[in-house]
Structure formats: C-alpha cells, structure tokens
Design a protein around this motif. Structure first.
Motif, mmCIF file in Angstrom:
data_model
loop_
_atom_site.group_PDB
_atom_site.id
_atom_site.type_symbol
_atom_site.label_atom_id
_atom_site.label_comp_id
_atom_site.label_asym_id
_atom_site.label_seq_id
_atom_site.Cartn_x
_atom_site.Cartn_y
_atom_site.Cartn_z
ATOM 1 N N GLY A 195 -9.898 -9.024 5.470
ATOM 2 C CA GLY A 195 -8.750 -8.890 6.364
ATOM 3 C C GLY A 195 -7.415 -8.960 5.647
ATOM 4 O O GLY A 195 -6.385 -9.224 6.259
ATOM 5 N N GLY A 196 -7.424 -8.737 4.327
ATOM 6 C CA GLY A 196 -6.183 -8.850 3.562
ATOM 7 C C GLY A 196 -5.719 -7.527 2.996
ATOM 8 O O GLY A 196 -6.220 -6.463 3.352
ATOM 9 N N ARG A 197 -4.763 -7.608 2.068
ATOM 10 C CA ARG A 197 -4.158 -6.423 1.473
ATOM 11 C C ARG A 197 -3.948 -6.690 -0.016
ATOM 12 O O ARG A 197 -3.600 -7.810 -0.406
ATOM 13 C CB ARG A 197 -2.785 -6.206 2.132
ATOM 14 N N LEU A 198 -4.171 -5.676 -0.848
ATOM 15 C CA LEU A 198 -3.963 -5.800 -2.299
ATOM 16 C C LEU A 198 -3.105 -4.639 -2.750
ATOM 17 O O LEU A 198 -3.404 -3.492 -2.442
ATOM 18 C CB LEU A 198 -5.321 -5.767 -3.024
ATOM 19 N N TRP A 199 -2.007 -4.942 -3.453
ATOM 20 C CA TRP A 199 -1.138 -3.849 -3.896
ATOM 21 C C TRP A 199 -0.405 -4.200 -5.190
ATOM 22 O O TRP A 199 -0.241 -5.373 -5.515
ATOM 23 C CB TRP A 199 -0.154 -3.481 -2.780
ATOM 24 N N PRO A 200 0.018 -3.158 -5.921
ATOM 25 C CA PRO A 200 0.714 -3.380 -7.188
ATOM 26 C C PRO A 200 2.230 -3.272 -7.024
ATOM 27 O O PRO A 200 2.706 -2.612 -6.108
ATOM 28 C CB PRO A 200 0.225 -2.219 -8.050
ATOM 29 N N VAL A 201 2.924 -3.946 -7.895
ATOM 30 C CA VAL A 201 4.376 -3.815 -7.948
ATOM 31 C C VAL A 201 4.741 -3.507 -9.399
ATOM 32 O O VAL A 201 4.367 -4.267 -10.295
ATOM 33 C CB VAL A 201 5.068 -5.127 -7.519
ATOM 34 N N ILE A 226 2.194 -3.152 -20.527
ATOM 35 C CA ILE A 226 2.709 -1.790 -20.625
ATOM 36 C C ILE A 226 3.258 -1.268 -19.300
ATOM 37 O O ILE A 226 3.982 -0.283 -19.287
ATOM 38 C CB ILE A 226 1.610 -0.821 -21.132
ATOM 39 N N GLY A 227 2.914 -1.922 -18.197
ATOM 40 C CA GLY A 227 3.470 -1.538 -16.914
ATOM 41 C C GLY A 227 2.829 -0.302 -16.307
ATOM 42 O O GLY A 227 1.864 0.243 -16.847
ATOM 43 N N LEU A 228 3.354 0.112 -15.168
ATOM 44 C CA LEU A 228 2.784 1.236 -14.415
ATOM 45 C C LEU A 228 3.874 2.253 -14.120
ATOM 46 O O LEU A 228 4.948 1.875 -13.643
ATOM 47 C CB LEU A 228 2.216 0.744 -13.085
ATOM 48 N N ASP A 229 3.630 3.527 -14.388
ATOM 49 C CA ASP A 229 4.597 4.542 -13.968
ATOM 50 C C ASP A 229 4.217 5.051 -12.574
ATOM 51 O O ASP A 229 3.150 4.720 -12.052
ATOM 52 C CB ASP A 229 4.684 5.688 -14.988
ATOM 53 N N GLU A 230 5.120 5.853 -11.983
ATOM 54 C CA GLU A 230 4.905 6.420 -10.642
ATOM 55 C C GLU A 230 3.460 6.916 -10.452
ATOM 56 O O GLU A 230 2.795 6.583 -9.491
ATOM 57 C CB GLU A 230 5.816 7.641 -10.441
ATOM 58 N N GLN A 231 3.045 7.711 -11.440
ATOM 59 C CA GLN A 231 1.770 8.413 -11.332
ATOM 60 C C GLN A 231 0.581 7.450 -11.319
ATOM 61 O O GLN A 231 -0.296 7.566 -10.463
ATOM 62 C CB GLN A 231 1.642 9.371 -12.507
ATOM 63 N N SER A 232 0.594 6.478 -12.246
ATOM 64 C CA SER A 232 -0.547 5.563 -12.291
ATOM 65 C C SER A 232 -0.528 4.606 -11.104
ATOM 66 O O SER A 232 -1.579 4.155 -10.657
ATOM 67 C CB SER A 232 -0.610 4.813 -13.619
ATOM 68 N N LEU A 233 0.665 4.304 -10.580
ATOM 69 C CA LEU A 233 0.763 3.456 -9.380
ATOM 70 C C LEU A 233 -0.119 4.008 -8.265
ATOM 71 O O LEU A 233 -0.727 3.266 -7.507
ATOM 72 C CB LEU A 233 2.205 3.411 -8.874
ATOM 73 N N GLU A 234 -0.179 5.343 -8.163
ATOM 74 C CA GLU A 234 -0.950 5.969 -7.092
ATOM 75 C C GLU A 234 -2.429 6.018 -7.426
ATOM 76 O O GLU A 234 -3.263 6.061 -6.543
ATOM 77 C CB GLU A 234 -0.454 7.391 -6.860
ATOM 78 N N ARG A 235 -2.757 6.011 -8.719
ATOM 79 C CA ARG A 235 -4.143 6.280 -9.103
ATOM 80 C C ARG A 235 -4.982 5.047 -9.402
ATOM 81 O O ARG A 235 -6.212 5.137 -9.439
ATOM 82 C CB ARG A 235 -4.152 7.204 -10.328
ATOM 83 N N VAL A 236 -4.334 3.890 -9.641
ATOM 84 C CA VAL A 236 -5.086 2.731 -10.136
ATOM 85 C C VAL A 236 -6.238 2.289 -9.231
ATOM 86 O O VAL A 236 -7.203 1.707 -9.705
ATOM 87 C CB VAL A 236 -4.174 1.510 -10.419
ATOM 88 N N PHE A 237 -6.151 2.596 -7.942
ATOM 89 C CA PHE A 237 -7.215 2.155 -7.033
ATOM 90 C C PHE A 237 -8.328 3.187 -6.879
ATOM 91 O O PHE A 237 -9.294 2.954 -6.174
ATOM 92 C CB PHE A 237 -6.645 1.784 -5.663
ATOM 93 N N GLU A 238 -8.179 4.324 -7.531
ATOM 94 C CA GLU A 238 -9.236 5.332 -7.476
ATOM 95 C C GLU A 238 -10.437 4.838 -8.267
ATOM 96 O O GLU A 238 -10.285 4.294 -9.359
ATOM 97 C CB GLU A 238 -8.765 6.639 -8.124
ATOM 98 N N ALA A 239 -11.641 5.053 -7.702
ATOM 99 C CA ALA A 239 -12.845 4.684 -8.433
ATOM 100 C C ALA A 239 -12.922 5.519 -9.704
ATOM 101 O O ALA A 239 -12.604 6.708 -9.692
ATOM 102 C CB ALA A 239 -14.076 4.922 -7.572
ATOM 103 N N PHE A 240 -13.282 4.889 -10.795
ATOM 104 C CA PHE A 240 -13.467 5.505 -12.109
ATOM 105 C C PHE A 240 -12.163 5.893 -12.793
ATOM 106 O O PHE A 240 -12.181 6.502 -13.846
ATOM 107 C CB PHE A 240 -14.414 6.715 -12.063
ATOM 108 N N MET A 267 -14.279 0.907 -17.046
ATOM 109 C CA MET A 267 -15.120 1.548 -16.033
ATOM 110 C C MET A 267 -14.260 2.120 -14.911
ATOM 111 O O MET A 267 -14.665 3.017 -14.196
ATOM 112 C CB MET A 267 -16.085 0.522 -15.419
ATOM 113 N N GLY A 268 -13.098 1.521 -14.728
ATOM 114 C CA GLY A 268 -12.220 1.979 -13.655
ATOM 115 C C GLY A 268 -12.727 1.634 -12.266
ATOM 116 O O GLY A 268 -12.364 2.275 -11.279
#
Ligand SMILES: Nc1ncnc2c1ncn2[C@@H]1O[C@H](COP(=O)(O)OP(=O)(O)O)[C@@H](O)[C@H]1O
Ligand SMILES: [Mg+2]
Length: 257
Positions: free
Chosen positions: A229-235, A192-206, A214-215
């Motif tokens: 020492g790494g980085r994790l991000w969505p595209v 289903i992909g990610l819109d602008e808004q969820s792109l910012e929120r997906v890493f928030e706890a819960f 569980m989020g």
C-alpha cells in the motif's frame, strides 16, 4: 557467570543475524530465478520458430508433404503449451509470495540491513549516516520483503558511488513520519546520479547500467512497496547523487484512508 551469559547473548545475536542473512540471500536469488525463467521460456520459443520454418519447407515441396507439415504443427502446439505452463508456474510463485503482514519497526529493519551490508560498506569506503526518527510509528508488513527493498536501495547507493573519487562517498538513510498516517524511508547517495532518461527507466525490469547487474532490484522493490500500500520513487539531485525513497501506511493508518 555474567560473562558467560553475555557471551551467549552475543553468540545468539550473531546466529540470528546470520540466519537472517541466509534468508535474505534466498530472496535475493530472484535475479537468478528470472534468468532461469527466461531460459525456460526461450527454449520452447526457439523450438516454435524452428518447427514453423520446417513446416513451411514441407509445404513448399512439390507435392507438399502434408503429413510432415502436420507433425510440425503438432510440435508447435506442444511447445506453445510448454511455454504457457512455465508462465502459469511463475504466476503461482508470485501469488504465493504475497506479503505476510506483521507489526514492524522500519528503523529496526534499517539497522539490520546495515549490519548485513557492513562489509560492503567498508570495502567501498562509504560513510553511512542515519537520521532515524525517534518513536517512528510501526507499519504492517513482511519483514524479509521490506528488508530486501532497503537492502537493494543501500546496495544501489553504494554501487552508484563506486567511481566517485573527488568527494566523500556518503550514504544517508533517513526515516520520518509523514502526513496522513504514513512513514517515509529515504536512502540518499552522492554517486553518479540520474539523468532525465534514466529517471524514467530505472523501474523497468532488466534495465541495468552495471556489467554484472540484473536490473530486477528496483522493479521488484516497487512491486513489494505497492503490495504494502505504499509508494517508491527516485529524486535526482541538483548537485550529486540520487535519493530513492518510499512511504508506507502506518499500522492502522491504512484503514483510515
Ligand atoms: N542510487 C542510484 N544512483 C544512480 N543510478 C541508480 C541508482 N539506483 C539505481 N540506479 C540505476 O537503475 C538501474 C537499475 O537498478 P536495479 O533495478 O537495482 O538493478 P541493478 O542494481 O541490478 O542494476 C541501475 O543499473 C542504475 O543504472
Ligand atoms: Mg540493484
């Protein structure tokens, strides 16, 4: 004779995979842990509010009942301390799970996770493709923790394609060396992909959009990757789906930075 050793080896491999699965399942109860923590903290918090209200009522009497009010304040202190102790316990728990570093081949880690998720993949009729770079430089890391990250990304990808019926449910897992002594692992779905808004929120706890979610997966995963020492991000993709990817410094590479 040969057949027997062959079978023994297969049984041994299966046993190992099962032990591994159990281990990961233990780590995966982080979600349950989080909800029990929430429960433990919310109890003293509720008591704090109740006792504060009671205290106000004793003071509002004419004449005010100071002894009862004092007793309420004592209970408030006790419950405040209890909530504090719960937090302290969580802190020490998190500290204890500092990554145990060992030499690790991320391709192997991916393959093992795919073994574990095999049943889920088939159940959801997902096609899994891998493009794993040959001779990927090893990293230093905690195998169980990093497999937990890959597992969560794979499960998220599968779940994101649950509603998809008009295109193949494809999950592509890639690995490749990156510049300045890093390796990259990417999990790409056609969900289903990610819109602008969820792109910012997906890493928030819960933060979760799933009824049974569980989020906590992505927020835990990000902290695991950063502890390494790494980085994790969505595209987000222009057409369908999303990619979640992480980089880690290669073994020895982190010292050169
Ligand atoms: N591959 C993905 N495609 C679309 N949305 C995703 C993807 N991965 C995660 N998300 C979104 O981020 C949220 C949080 O993910 P996560 O932290 O793993 O928790 P959970 O899987 O329990 O919901 C998901 O509920 C979903 O809305
Ligand atoms: Mg998840």
């Amino acid at each position: 004779m040969l057949d027997l050793t062959e079978r023994k080896r297969a049984e041994e491999a299966l046993r190992k995979a099962q032990a591994e699965l159990a281990h990961i399942a233990r780590v995966m109860t982080m979600g349950e842990l989080a909800s029990s923590i929430a429960h433990e903290v919310s109890q003293p918090l509720a008591a704090l509010v109740t006792n504060s209200n009671a205290g106000l009522r004793w003071l509002a009497r004419d004449p005010p009942d100071l002894e009862e009010a004092r007793e309420c304040l004592r209970r408030i202190i006790r419950d405040g301390k209890r909530a504090g102790e719960v937090i302290t316990r969580i802190r020490s728990l998190v500290k204890k799970s500092a990554p145990a570093k060992a030499r690790l081949d991320l391709n192997e880690a991916v393959q093992e996770v795919l073994l574990i998720t095999n049943a889920e993949v088939r159940r959801h009729r997902v096609f899994v493709r891998t493009e794993l770079a040959a001779a990927l430089p090893p990293v230093q890391g905690d195998r169980v923790q990093l497999q937990q990250v890959i597992l969560d990304l794979v499960m998220n990808g599968i779940e994101a394609m649950r509603e998809v019926t008009d295109r193949p449910r494809e999950l592509l897992i890639r690995s490749r060396p990156e510049e300045s002594s890093h390796v990259l692992v990417a999990v790409q779905d056609r969900g289903i992909g990610l819109d602008e808004q969820s792109l910012e929120r997906v890493f928030e706890a819960f933060y979760t959009t799933k009824p049974e979610g569980m989020g906590m997966g992505l927020s835990i995963s990000r902290s695991i990757i950063e502890a390494h020492g790494g980085r994790l991000w969505p595209v987000a993709h222009r057409d369908y789906g999303a990619t979640f990817q992480f980089t880690l410094p290669t073994e020895g590479g982190s010292q050169q930075v």
